[in-house]
Design an enzyme around this catalytic site. Structure first.
Site, PDB file in Angstrom:
ATOM      1  N   LYS A  22      30.050  24.317  27.123  1.00  0.00           N
ATOM      2  CA  LYS A  22      30.637  25.365  26.321  1.00  0.00           C
ATOM      3  C   LYS A  22      32.331  25.471  26.649  1.00  0.00           C
ATOM      4  CE  LYS A  22      30.932  30.077  26.977  1.00  0.00           C
ATOM      5  NZ  LYS A  22      32.065  30.540  27.035  1.00  0.00           N
ATOM      6  N   ASN A  23      32.574  25.659  27.708  1.00  0.00           N
ATOM      7  CA  ASN A  23      34.010  25.884  27.954  1.00  0.00           C
ATOM      8  C   ASN A  23      34.848  24.795  27.723  1.00  0.00           C
ATOM      9  OD1 ASN A  23      33.532  28.576  28.101  1.00  0.00           O
ATOM     10  ND2 ASN A  23      33.616  28.671  30.491  1.00  0.00           N
ATOM     11  N   ARG A  92      36.842  34.074  22.867  1.00  0.00           N
ATOM     12  CA  ARG A  92      38.045  34.105  23.772  1.00  0.00           C
ATOM     13  C   ARG A  92      38.802  32.776  23.230  1.00  0.00           C
ATOM     14  NH1 ARG A  92      40.941  37.289  26.416  1.00  0.00           N
ATOM     15  NH2 ARG A  92      42.291  36.425  28.509  1.00  0.00           N
ATOM     16  N   CYS A 116      33.706  37.911  25.961  1.00  0.00           N
ATOM     17  CA  CYS A 116      33.039  38.844  26.707  1.00  0.00           C
ATOM     18  C   CYS A 116      33.703  39.956  27.206  1.00  0.00           C
ATOM     19  CB  CYS A 116      31.867  38.280  27.577  1.00  0.00           C
ATOM     20  SG  CYS A 116      30.814  37.129  26.903  1.00  0.00           S
ATOM     21  N   ARG A 121      41.412  40.911  30.932  1.00  0.00           N
ATOM     22  CA  ARG A 121      41.620  39.683  30.429  1.00  0.00           C
ATOM     23  C   ARG A 121      42.934  39.410  29.508  1.00  0.00           C
ATOM     24  NH1 ARG A 121      36.072  36.777  28.205  1.00  0.00           N
ATOM     25  NH2 ARG A 121      36.969  35.101  29.039  1.00  0.00           N
ATOM     26  N   PRO A 122      43.959  39.801  30.201  1.00  0.00           N
ATOM     27  CA  PRO A 122      45.500  39.639  29.468  1.00  0.00           C
ATOM     28  C   PRO A 122      45.793  38.207  29.332  1.00  0.00           C
ATOM     29  CG  PRO A 122      45.692  40.262  31.875  1.00  0.00           C
ATOM     30  CD  PRO A 122      44.251  40.077  31.614  1.00  0.00           C
ATOM     31  N   ILE A 123      46.738  38.056  28.247  1.00  0.00           N
ATOM     32  CA  ILE A 123      47.193  36.576  28.121  1.00  0.00           C
ATOM     33  C   ILE A 123      48.694  36.417  28.498  1.00  0.00           C
ATOM     34  CG2 ILE A 123      45.409  36.428  26.263  1.00  0.00           C
ATOM     35  CD1 ILE A 123      47.857  36.391  24.144  1.00  0.00           C
ATOM     36  N   ASP A 124      49.006  37.006  29.697  1.00  0.00           N
ATOM     37  CA  ASP A 124      50.390  36.978  29.864  1.00  0.00           C
ATOM     38  C   ASP A 124      50.754  35.515  30.479  1.00  0.00           C
ATOM     39  OD1 ASP A 124      48.384  38.165  31.783  1.00  0.00           O
ATOM     40  OD2 ASP A 124      50.215  37.826  33.139  1.00  0.00           O
ATOM     41  N   GLN A 125      50.047  35.054  31.093  1.00  0.00           N
ATOM     42  CA  GLN A 125      50.116  33.551  31.851  1.00  0.00           C
ATOM     43  C   GLN A 125      50.258  32.599  30.768  1.00  0.00           C
ATOM     44  OE1 GLN A 125      51.030  33.618  35.270  1.00  0.00           O
ATOM     45  NE2 GLN A 125      50.736  35.751  34.834  1.00  0.00           N
ATOM     46  N   ASP A 304      30.933  32.700  36.685  1.00  0.00           N
ATOM     47  CA  ASP A 304      29.982  32.629  35.439  1.00  0.00           C
ATOM     48  C   ASP A 304      28.653  32.396  35.888  1.00  0.00           C
ATOM     49  OD1 ASP A 304      32.381  32.604  33.858  1.00  0.00           O
ATOM     50  OD2 ASP A 304      32.283  30.573  33.450  1.00  0.00           O
ATOM     51  N   ILE A 326      37.195  37.757  40.336  1.00  0.00           N
ATOM     52  CA  ILE A 326      37.724  37.143  39.022  1.00  0.00           C
ATOM     53  C   ILE A 326      38.037  38.287  37.854  1.00  0.00           C
ATOM     54  CG2 ILE A 326      37.908  35.353  37.186  1.00  0.00           C
ATOM     55  CD1 ILE A 326      38.192  33.983  39.948  1.00  0.00           C
ATOM     56  N   ARG A 397      25.506  32.633  22.119  1.00  0.00           N
ATOM     57  CA  ARG A 397      26.935  31.941  22.477  1.00  0.00           C
ATOM     58  C   ARG A 397      27.020  30.943  23.174  1.00  0.00           C
ATOM     59  NH1 ARG A 397      31.348  36.378  23.414  1.00  0.00           N
ATOM     60  NH2 ARG A 397      32.322  34.407  23.655  1.00  0.00           N
TER      61      ARG A 397
HETATM   62  N1  EPU Z   1      44.317  36.198  33.728  1.00  0.00           N
HETATM   63  C1  EPU Z   1      45.402  37.190  33.563  1.00  0.00           C
HETATM   64  N2  EPU Z   1      46.478  36.896  32.827  1.00  0.00           N
HETATM   65  C2  EPU Z   1      46.308  35.464  32.155  1.00  0.00           C
HETATM   66  C3  EPU Z   1      44.814  34.854  32.211  1.00  0.00           C
HETATM   67  C4  EPU Z   1      44.184  35.119  33.018  1.00  0.00           C
HETATM   68  O1  EPU Z   1      45.639  38.210  34.382  1.00  0.00           O
HETATM   69  O2  EPU Z   1      47.259  35.183  31.284  1.00  0.00           O
HETATM   70  C5  EPU Z   1      43.160  36.723  34.650  1.00  0.00           C
HETATM   71  C6  EPU Z   1      41.895  37.157  33.996  1.00  0.00           C
HETATM   72  O3  EPU Z   1      41.978  38.657  33.521  1.00  0.00           O
HETATM   73  C7  EPU Z   1      41.118  36.859  34.874  1.00  0.00           C
HETATM   74  C8  EPU Z   1      41.469  35.715  35.601  1.00  0.00           C
HETATM   75  O4  EPU Z   1      42.807  35.715  35.417  1.00  0.00           O
HETATM   76  O5  EPU Z   1      40.734  38.011  35.668  1.00  0.00           O
HETATM   77  C9  EPU Z   1      40.947  34.419  35.333  1.00  0.00           C
HETATM   78  O6  EPU Z   1      40.933  34.104  33.952  1.00  0.00           O
HETATM   79  P1  EPU Z   1      40.863  32.768  33.178  1.00  0.00           P
HETATM   80  O7  EPU Z   1      42.388  32.569  32.587  1.00  0.00           O
HETATM   81  O8  EPU Z   1      40.698  31.545  34.233  1.00  0.00           O
HETATM   82  O9  EPU Z   1      39.663  32.748  32.301  1.00  0.00           O
HETATM   83  P2  EPU Z   1      39.510  32.506  30.771  1.00  0.00           P
HETATM   84  O10 EPU Z   1      40.208  31.124  30.469  1.00  0.00           O
HETATM   85  O11 EPU Z   1      39.727  33.564  30.056  1.00  0.00           O
HETATM   86  C10 EPU Z   1      37.577  30.966  31.003  1.00  0.00           C
HETATM   87  C11 EPU Z   1      36.106  30.630  30.677  1.00  0.00           C
HETATM   88  C12 EPU Z   1      35.165  31.756  31.271  1.00  0.00           C
HETATM   89  C13 EPU Z   1      35.399  31.898  32.906  1.00  0.00           C
HETATM   90  C14 EPU Z   1      36.812  31.591  33.251  1.00  0.00           C
HETATM   91  C15 EPU Z   1      36.864  31.457  34.754  1.00  0.00           C
HETATM   92  C16 EPU Z   1      36.528  29.936  28.454  1.00  0.00           C
HETATM   93  C17 EPU Z   1      36.399  29.902  26.890  1.00  0.00           C
HETATM   94  N3  EPU Z   1      36.060  31.016  29.012  1.00  0.00           N
HETATM   95  O12 EPU Z   1      37.851  32.223  30.690  1.00  0.00           O
HETATM   96  O13 EPU Z   1      34.124  31.795  30.769  1.00  0.00           O
HETATM   97  O14 EPU Z   1      34.559  32.885  33.374  1.00  0.00           O
HETATM   98  O15 EPU Z   1      37.454  30.803  32.609  1.00  0.00           O
HETATM   99  O16 EPU Z   1      36.256  30.381  35.250  1.00  0.00           O
HETATM  100  O17 EPU Z   1      36.677  28.793  28.829  1.00  0.00           O
HETATM  101  C18 EPU Z   1      31.649  32.552  30.289  1.00  0.00           C
HETATM  102  O18 EPU Z   1      31.734  31.264  30.044  1.00  0.00           O
HETATM  103  O19 EPU Z   1      30.889  33.279  30.438  1.00  0.00           O
HETATM  104  C19 EPU Z   1      33.253  32.529  30.618  1.00  0.00           C
HETATM  105  C20 EPU Z   1      33.529  34.141  30.499  1.00  0.00           C
END
Ligand code: EPU
Length: 416
Positions: A22-23, A92, A116, A121-125, A304, A326, A397
């Site tokens: 999926k991811n 996401r 979820c 889950r902010p997007i600042d990075q 996950d 995480i 999903r």
């Molecule tokens: N984070 C920030 N700022 C950012 C980005 C992330 O603070 O700009 C924090 C997040 O809040 C979190 C951590 O950093 O605490 C890790 O977040 P990451 O960005 O790695 O996660 P993601 O890209 O949103 C993907 C998967 C998730 C999986 C994570 C970690 C997708 C669509 N989602 O999420 O998958 O848990 O990586 O491996 O690829 C799932 O499949 O159930 C799922 C939630």
């Protein structure tokens, strides 16, 4: 709303074939917009998240052909328009379109993504990645307006190895002028899958899979073919099912290295399994040992899988501990497991203690999110009596044909 009904405690034997990740798929599909030609993605999983992405592709005007597991995407006809919030909120991964459209058109308007409810889950990075390429960001409520006269290679250090920010920065940088360096990049196999796809189009990405990724911008990207890698989280979920109820349950189409953090833990617990080159056979084993687990980015133990694994920890003798590093809100499955008979103490929002072994009995429970839902499915499979899981759409999903796959190996499971 659909419910899943499981009559528990049936042995699992036979073969489960793991689908595409999926991811990976949810990033490869938006990445296809960057190509100036048609692309083909194979081994696409049959999950509802893909339908949501298709909706976005069609909204933008891409030509999409889906035949079984193969998707052909022709994005040469797309129009760069703002994706409605009702669609972007569905998942996401919608924010990968933000990066792809920015990379292609140097301008994008998009709403905050969904996904979820497992933490802030902010997007600042991701935004920091875009800014490092010279983009300007304007925020209007939930809407982001991101633009640049031109994108120029930058140097970004991610505060945490975020999967999303790593992929988004790559997508925005592949057509920028000059070289971009991402430090403290995430190392997940799904990122490598995306980089290979883009390199097949003619991008110049090196270091994917390590914590330093370099992208040399190119002007044009051509046609490309990629196969989605096997889903290591789906695989892990069924491997855990095998440890709970398997009679030589075979899980095939796996990459053993991708599930190693799980299989090494299973070894520590004493689970009996045999690993092949692309499959694993797992058995229910008596007298499992309690273990301690801490979730980390790849190659650490995946967040996950922590919720599904908790169900196995209820079957180990003694006290296991689990630390979630995480997300802040990924224990919503615990009250339901306790209602079924587990003995799990929520120490705080990052730590739980699981005392085993406890027998579980069927109850009405809720799938609060995708992996919590997967945990409830596993709990239902080992429980005495009937388990009814509401809000099962969360599970659909991310797990393709889960009812059929489990039914085929002996589970009594259905959707109503
Ligand atoms: N984070 C920030 N700022 C950012 C980005 C992330 O603070 O700009 C924090 C997040 O809040 C979190 C951590 O950093 O605490 C890790 O977040 P990451 O960005 O790695 O996660 P993601 O890209 O949103 C993907 C998967 C998730 C999986 C994570 C970690 C997708 C669509 N989602 O999420 O998958 O848990 O990586 O491996 O690829 C799932 O499949 O159930 C799922 C939630």
């Amino acid at each position: 709303m659909d419910k899943m009904v499981i009559e528990g405690n049936k042995p699992l034997k036979g073969v489960i074939k793991v689908g595409g990740a999926k991811n990976s798929a949810v990033a490869l599909i938006p990445a296809s917009l960057l190509s100036d030609d048609k692309v083909i993605i194979d081994n696409i999983p049959n999950i509802t998240d893909i339908e949501a992405l298709n909706e976005i592709l069609e909204y933008l005007g891409a030509k999409v052909k889906r035949e079984n597991e193969q998707m052909t995407i022709d994005a040469t006809t797309i129009i760069n328009r703002s994706i409605p919030e009702t669609i972007s909120k569905k998942l996401r991964a919608s924010y990968y379109f933000m990066a792809a459209l920015l990379g292609k058109y140097k301008y994008v308007e998009m709403y905050f993504p969904g996904g979820c409810a497992i933490g802030a889950r902010p997007i600042d990075q991701t935004l920091k990645g875009f800014e490092s390429l010279g983009a300007t960001i304007k925020v209007e409520g939930n809407k982001y307006i991101i633009s640049a006269d031109k994108l120029v290679g930058g140097h970004v250090y991610l505060d945490m190895p975020s999967v999303g920010a790593t992929i988004n920065t790559i997508l925005a940088a592949v057509k920028a002028e000059g070289e971009t360096i991402i430090e403290n990049a995430a190392r997940e196999p799904e990122i490598v899958n995306v980089a290979v796809f883009l390199n097949n189009m003619g991008a110049k990405i090196t270091g994917a899979g390590t914590n330093e990724i370099r992208i040399k911008g190119v002007e044009k990207l051509s046609s490309s073919f990629i196969e989605v890698i096997p889903d290591r989280i789906e695989a892990g979920t069924y491997i855990i099912a095998g440890a709970l109820l398997g009679e030589n349950l075979k899980i095939e189409n796996i990459i053993p290295e991708h599930v190693e953090s799980l299989t090494l833990k299973l070894k520590e617990m004493g689970v009996s399994f045999e690993m092949g080159s692309n499959h694993i056979c797992v058995n229910k084993t008596p007298n499992l040992k309690a273990v301690n687990i801490k979730t980390l980015g790849y190659p650490g133990f995946p967040t996950d899988l922590q919720q599904p694994l908790t169900v196995l920890l209820t079957q180990c003798n003694g006290k296991s501990t689990l630390e979630e590093t995480i997300y802040e809100n990924r224990f919503k499955n615990i009250p339901y497991l306790n209602n079924m008979g587990a003995n799990i103490k929520l120490v705080n929002n990052k730590n739980i203690e699981i005392i085993g072994k406890t027998n579980l009995s069927g109850q009405e429970v809720t799938a609060t999110d995708l992996r919590a839902g997967a945990a409830m499915v596993l709990a239902g499979l080992i429980a005495e009596g009937t388990t009814v899981i509401t809000e099962i759409e969360h599970v659909l999903r991310g797990y393709e044909n889960i009812v059929q796959k489990l039914h085929n190996v002996g589970a009594k499971i259905r959707i109503e």
